[in-house]
Write a protein that holds these residues in place. Structure first.
Motif, mmCIF file in Angstrom:
data_model
loop_
_atom_site.group_PDB
_atom_site.id
_atom_site.type_symbol
_atom_site.label_atom_id
_atom_site.label_comp_id
_atom_site.label_asym_id
_atom_site.label_seq_id
_atom_site.Cartn_x
_atom_site.Cartn_y
_atom_site.Cartn_z
ATOM 1 N N UNK A 583 0.849 -1.191 0.000
ATOM 2 C CA UNK A 583 0.000 0.000 0.000
ATOM 3 C C UNK A 583 0.885 1.240 0.000
ATOM 4 N N UNK A 584 0.805 2.042 -1.054
ATOM 5 C CA UNK A 584 1.652 3.214 -1.168
ATOM 6 C C UNK A 584 2.990 2.864 -1.798
ATOM 7 N N UNK A 585 3.791 3.871 -2.040
ATOM 8 C CA UNK A 585 5.083 3.657 -2.676
ATOM 9 C C UNK A 585 6.168 4.429 -1.946
ATOM 10 N N UNK A 586 7.394 3.947 -2.071
ATOM 11 C CA UNK A 586 8.532 4.636 -1.490
ATOM 12 C C UNK A 586 8.438 4.740 0.021
ATOM 13 N N UNK A 587 8.786 5.926 0.526
ATOM 14 C CA UNK A 587 8.834 6.134 1.972
ATOM 15 C C UNK A 587 7.460 6.083 2.622
ATOM 16 N N UNK A 899 10.291 -6.947 -10.016
ATOM 17 C CA UNK A 899 9.837 -6.563 -8.674
ATOM 18 C C UNK A 899 10.946 -6.862 -7.679
ATOM 19 N N UNK A 900 11.227 -5.893 -6.803
ATOM 20 C CA UNK A 900 12.253 -6.116 -5.799
ATOM 21 C C UNK A 900 12.113 -5.189 -4.614
ATOM 22 N N UNK A 901 13.002 -5.367 -3.654
ATOM 23 C CA UNK A 901 13.021 -4.541 -2.452
ATOM 24 C C UNK A 901 14.208 -3.594 -2.509
ATOM 25 N N UNK A 907 15.833 3.690 4.890
ATOM 26 C CA UNK A 907 14.478 3.189 4.616
ATOM 27 C C UNK A 907 14.544 1.967 3.706
ATOM 28 N N UNK A 908 13.494 1.185 3.730
ATOM 29 C CA UNK A 908 13.370 0.035 2.824
ATOM 30 C C UNK A 908 11.916 -0.095 2.395
ATOM 31 N N UNK A 909 11.711 -0.497 1.143
ATOM 32 C CA UNK A 909 10.358 -0.638 0.604
ATOM 33 C C UNK A 909 10.418 -1.482 -0.661
ATOM 34 N N UNK A 910 9.255 -1.803 -1.205
ATOM 35 C CA UNK A 910 9.131 -2.645 -2.396
ATOM 36 C C UNK A 910 8.847 -1.750 -3.600
ATOM 37 N N UNK A 911 9.492 -2.053 -4.734
ATOM 38 C CA UNK A 911 9.295 -1.281 -5.961
ATOM 39 C C UNK A 911 9.166 -2.244 -7.138
ATOM 40 N N UNK A 933 11.586 1.630 -12.564
ATOM 41 C CA UNK A 933 11.788 0.906 -11.317
ATOM 42 C C UNK A 933 12.277 1.899 -10.279
ATOM 43 N N UNK A 934 11.445 2.204 -9.294
ATOM 44 C CA UNK A 934 11.764 3.195 -8.259
ATOM 45 C C UNK A 934 12.213 4.507 -8.908
#
Length: 1005
Positions: A583-587, A899-901, A907-911, A933-934
């Motif tokens: 849910x959401x992107x990035x930070x 798809x990756x982390x 910070x860490x998130x999925x993109x 990608x990100x």
């Protein structure tokens, strides 16, 4: 003038045909092989009429219409028509049988059969009416096709019914066998579960599979024997099935009776026994197949393997209360069960609403009492007249669950002590005056409008006898009245001014004999005010949040439910449910992953007849991009009630589940229960759990993808993975690191291996990981081989696209130096289990017809007392092609997703991004492009030394980041290079800390 059937059967005109007809039950007393042989002697003949009632005719191609009678030869392209009182049964050369009901019209489009090869083709057009098909040898090898103006139906290896209405609506049902498929408007639905059907309206795609009711099966079967449905439901035995018995049990009782009358001794045999006899005799030859597999009345039910025909005398033995014969008797039973609670509830009554509810329950003793009263203020749904209501549940079994549900949480054992005041069982309920009134053992009384529509409706109001003054909730009542639940929220629980959730449920419990033992279902998932399953009250995500994908509860039945069957090695039932959130992107992103794997067991001592669900839950949750993920662990079980376990409905598909734990004693077979909670662990080992509690409920009719059950095979896959891990412990904060799989192994490229076992319904997997920053390796093992005695299975395999595996119970994770992890929690699941495009990935994910892909999470406690977390790492796997099969010339293009982390500073998130490649097979080289990608794009080169394994690399558009790729071609659909997939690694060339790892999956264009 109609033909003289007595002369045709046994007379000189047809010495090789002798069929003794019992009404239209069609019991065959004499050999029929001669009839088939006679039909085969004449070219163009495809079978014979085995039985006919008046007003049935056939029109062969280029010939006049003729009256059908027993023993007449049927031809390809012949049209068969029955009038309002006409019926016919046709026997084909391969042993297939087709019963045609009244007012029907079918055309025998195509029949080809090669006895030597034991294969062929059968196709029929159904213009109107109803038919029942009993598969012969052809349907064992491939599906038999039935075409209607609305849909195309395929039947493989079994017994099925098809009804085509005047407007083109089609109803089809699988009574026994391997598979039923229905295709319309480009959408295909499948079911392999006996006693289920698929409906389709003209001009619409098919509906998801659903459970057929006993009355529906009886009504359909009555078309073939001339008896009214009510009479057929009673059957020839004492009373037929009891209320609540499965539709398949009803069909078994009728089919077994007729087969026995024809000379087959199946009395007292289970459905599986009877059908195995039918299959064996079909294999032995069409003569024997006539008696056992359809012409003799068709063993047309395929009830669960442990079901015998249910009679009134056996209703109590099944583990549920006997059905009351009237609303008054049901009300008296409900009031008797809760008599002590009535007095207690009256003493604690605090307002008029509560007194009214008690009065309602008391007056149910008089079924004719219809007081003219107003509904409680604030209710959204109004009651219906009693004349419009279906039967109320015939037994008392249920519970009230509200948070906080327990205290005394033990993080080592997960054991808890239920708060009795918050979790009392339901002591009585009844329906009158359009309302359901329920009383708990604690004396609380609730009243709700009763609408058994099989759909949710809103209710609200006040209850003066309970510990809260008001509620807002959603109510559900099964269409057959076997189950009801109210899930909602209320303020002021136990003096707490906050809002708390509750669920109140009840119904007629399902006995072990009613649980199917074959087939697969997808059950719709619900819970408390639409929470995300397994999250509990303190985790702020629910199904109303964007980026949430919740799967059905997939359940594949098997005969190994009871201890004796499990000891004998019978395949146990197994199922799973998963929920994914990005849910959401990035930070601003939050992400979550959880999976539950479960089986069905017999609770208590062997022979109790009480079915229960038993399993476990694993997952991870990252609430903020700046924090390491939490690890989730829990058991899973159907909620305990005073009558056994919270399983309801004809096939036991209404389930209410919570974190209780069931354990199976491998020596005695006893299954014991422990109340339990959910463990939520920080990376530093700190645990919580006092408020972590979930309730998950299911019902039939979940929406499933068109490829559900399309393929199910025993396979070995190789693949790749990459992602972000976190290292920490009691004395250090979590430090992120990037990992990828270890690459090529002795069995081909990729450090991931996945094996699926179709027969056992199980999965095993392994992943060899390398920390790219420190070089440390980990070998993780997932799943099991289908251990029949496991009360908490480690995997579930539904079909080639839908499976799950938790940590292996026998193989702990290993470190680089071969040491075993002290503990592990792992979960791996396919993205096809849900709709991945519901996640906030920002890309259109790969269709991946020939690739599997998904996510996995894990938590390890290592020998040095440190811990590691892996959160929603992506993976891809497929079938490797033989090197010799890979093309050496030509070009191809591929497209899909990546798809990756990501680690970005702290910070860490999925993109995710879109990816394309172009490939030259002669040069064994190509190019790749990654878009967005990100917020970055990449391009570079790909190479292959052997034509199969792929390596490459490139730079971002601003050349600040480098991407390295490793992968392989994968085979599928006869194409050795049908797909590409692999893993990737991104690192900053300079500047701030930035790294990423994951997987990519591409389809050939």
């Amino acid at each position: 003038m109609r033909p003289d059937r007595s002369r045709r059967c046994g007379g000189q005109a047809a010495p090789r045909l002798c069929l003794a007809l019992v009404g239209l039950g069609l019991a065959v007393a004499a050999p029929a092989a001669a009839a088939l042989a006679a039909a085969a002697e004449s070219a163009g003949r495809i079978g014979v009429t085995a039985a006919v009632n008046p007003d049935a005719s056939g029109t062969p191609p280029a010939a006049a219409t003729r009256v059908l009678y027993v023993g007449i030869d049927m031809q390809a392209d012949e049209k068969v028509t029955t009038a309002a009182d006409g019926r016919a049964q046709l026997l084909f050369l391969d042993g297939s049988a087709m019963s045609i009901g009244p007012d029907s019209e079918v055309v025998l489009d195509r029949f080809v059969y090669d006895p030597a090869a034991d294969s062929g083709e059968l196709a029929v057009t159904v213009s109107r009416g109803v038919l029942r098909f009993v598969g012969g040898r052809i349907s064992k090898r491939q599906a038999v096709r039935f075409d209607t103006a609305t849909a195309t139906i395929g039947i493989r290896g079994g017994i099925a019914t098809i009804a085509v209405g005047p407007g083109g609506d089609v109803q089809s049902g699988l009574l026994f066998g391997d598979e039923l498929t229905v295709t319309s408007e480009g959408v295909t639905r499948r079911t392999d579960m006996p006693g289920t059907g698929i409906d389709v309206a003209a001009g619409e795609p098919p509906q998801p599979p659903r459970v057929l009711t006993g009355s529906e099966v009886a009504a359909t079967l009555s078309a073939f024997n001339g008896r009214p449905p009510a009479e057929q439901e009673r059957g020839a035995d004492a009373g037929g099935p009891a209320p609540g018995a499965s539709a398949t049990a009803a069909a078994l009782g009728e089919g077994a009776r007729r087969a026995d009358a024809a000379g087959d001794t199946v009395a007292g045999a289970t459905a599986t026994d009877a059908n195995r006899q039918a299959e064996a005799k079909a294999d032995a030859g069409p003569d024997a197949a006539l008696v056992a597999s359809g012409v003799s009345g068709s063993v047309s039910g395929a009830a669960p393997a442990n079901v015998a025909p249910v009679t009134p005398d056996s209703r109590q033995a099944g583990g549920s209360a006997g059905a009351a014969d009237s609303p008054a008797e049901r009300g008296q039973a409900a009031q008797s069960a809760g008599a002590d609670s009535v007095a207690s509830g009256a003493a604690e009554d605090r307002a008029g609403g509560g007194r009214q509810a008690i009065a309602d329950l008391d007056r149910i003793q008089d079924a004719d009492a219809r007081p003219d009263e107003e509904e409680p203020a604030g209710e959204v749904a109004a009651p219906l007249p009693d004349s419009d209501l279906p039967p109320a549940p015939s037994a008392v079994s249920g519970r009230l669950l509200r948070d906080p549900a327990f205290d005394g949480f033990d993080p080592q054992t997960l054991a808890v002590a239920f708060l009795g005041t918050n979790t009392p069982p339901v002591a009585g309920f009844a329906v009158a005056d359009g309302r359901l009134t329920a009383r708990t053992a604690g004396g609380e009384v609730f009243a709700f409008p009763y609408r058994a529509t099989g759909a949710d409706y809103a209710v609200s109001g006040d209850t003066a006898t309970g510990p809260f003054p008001a509620f807002a909730a959603s109510m559900f009542v099964a269409a057959d009245g076997s189950f009801w639940q109210v899930a909602g929220a209320t303020p002021g629980v136990l003096g707490d001014p906050g809002v708390h959730e509750f669920i109140l449920f009840g119904g007629t419990p399902t006995s072990l004999q009613q649980i199917p033992t074959a087939g697969t279902v997808a059950l719709e998932v619900g819970g408390l005010l639409e929470p995300l399953p397994f999250l509990g009250g303190t985790v702020p995500l629910d199904t109303g949040t964007g980026g949430v994908a919740v799967s059905p509860f997939y359940l594949r039945y098997g005969p190994g439910i009871g201890f004796a069957q499990r000891q004998a090695g019978a395949t146990p039932p197994v199922g799973y449910q998963t929920s994914l959130v990005i849910a959401g992107q990035g930070l601003q992103q939050r992400s979550f992953m959880v999976g539950a794997v479960a089986t069905l067991v017999e609770e208590g001592q062997p022979g109790s007849g009480l079915p229960a669900v038993s399993g476990r839950v694993r997952g991870s949750y990252q609430q903020e991009a700046s924090q390491p993920p939490l690890a989730l662990r829990a058991s899973l079980a159907s909620v305990a009630t005073q009558a056994g376990s919270a399983i309801y409905g004809e096939g036991g598909q209404y389930l209410v589940l919570n974190p209780s734990a069931l354990a199976l004693d491998a020596q005695t077979g006893a299954v014991t229960r422990q109340t339990a909670g959910m463990l939520v662990r920080q990376l530093d080992g700190a645990a919580t759990g006092s408020d972590e509690y979930f309730v998950l409920s299911t019902r039939p009719g979940a929406q499933v993808a068109a490829d559900f059950l399309a393929e199910r095979a025993t396979r070995s896959l190789k693949g790749f993975t990459g992602g972000i891990g976190f290292a920490g412990g009691a004395s250090q904060a979590g430090q992120p690191f990037v990992f990828v799989d270890a690459g090529a192994g002795a069995d081909g490229p990729g450090g991931v291996r996945i094996d699926t076992d179709s027969a056992a319904g199980s999965v095993t997997a392994s992943a060899l990981l390398v920390n790219v920053q420190g070089g440390a390796a980990r070998l993780l093992s997932f799943g099991d081989g289908g251990n029949a005695l496991a009360a908490q299975p480690a995997s579930a395999y539904i079909d080639d696209r839908r499976y799950i595996a938790l940590e292996s119970p026998d193989l702990p994770a290993l470190t680089s130096d071969g040491q075993a992890a002290k503990s592990q929690d792992l979960v791996l699941v396919t993205a096809a289990s849900i709709d991945p495009n519901l996640l906030d990935l920002g890309v259109q994910t790969c269709k991946c017809e020939y690739l599997d892909w998904g996510f996995w999470s894990g938590a390890l406690a290592l020998p040095d007392n440190s811990e590691e977390r892996y959160h929603m790492a992506s993976w891809v796997a497929g079938e490797l092609p033989d090197l010799a099969a890979i093309p050496v010339s030509g070009t191809a293009g591929y497209a899909g997703h990546l798809i990756g982390s990501v680690i970005a500073d702290s910070a860490s998130y999925i993109a995710a991004g879109q990816m394309t490649t172009s490939w030259d097979f002669a040069a064994r080289a190509g190019q790749f492009q990654v878009e967005n990608f990100d917020a970055a794009s990449y391009a570079g080169q790909l190479l292959s030394a052997d034509g199969r394994a792929i390596v490459g690399g490139g730079l971002s558009a601003d050349q600040s980041r480098a991407m390295a790729l490793s992968g392989s071609f994968f085979a599928g659909g006869g194409d050795p290079v049908a797909a590409m997939g692999g893993r990737f690694l991104v690192q900053n060339q300079e500047g701030a800390v930035y790294a990423a790892g994951g997987s990519w999956a591409l389809d050939r264009q």
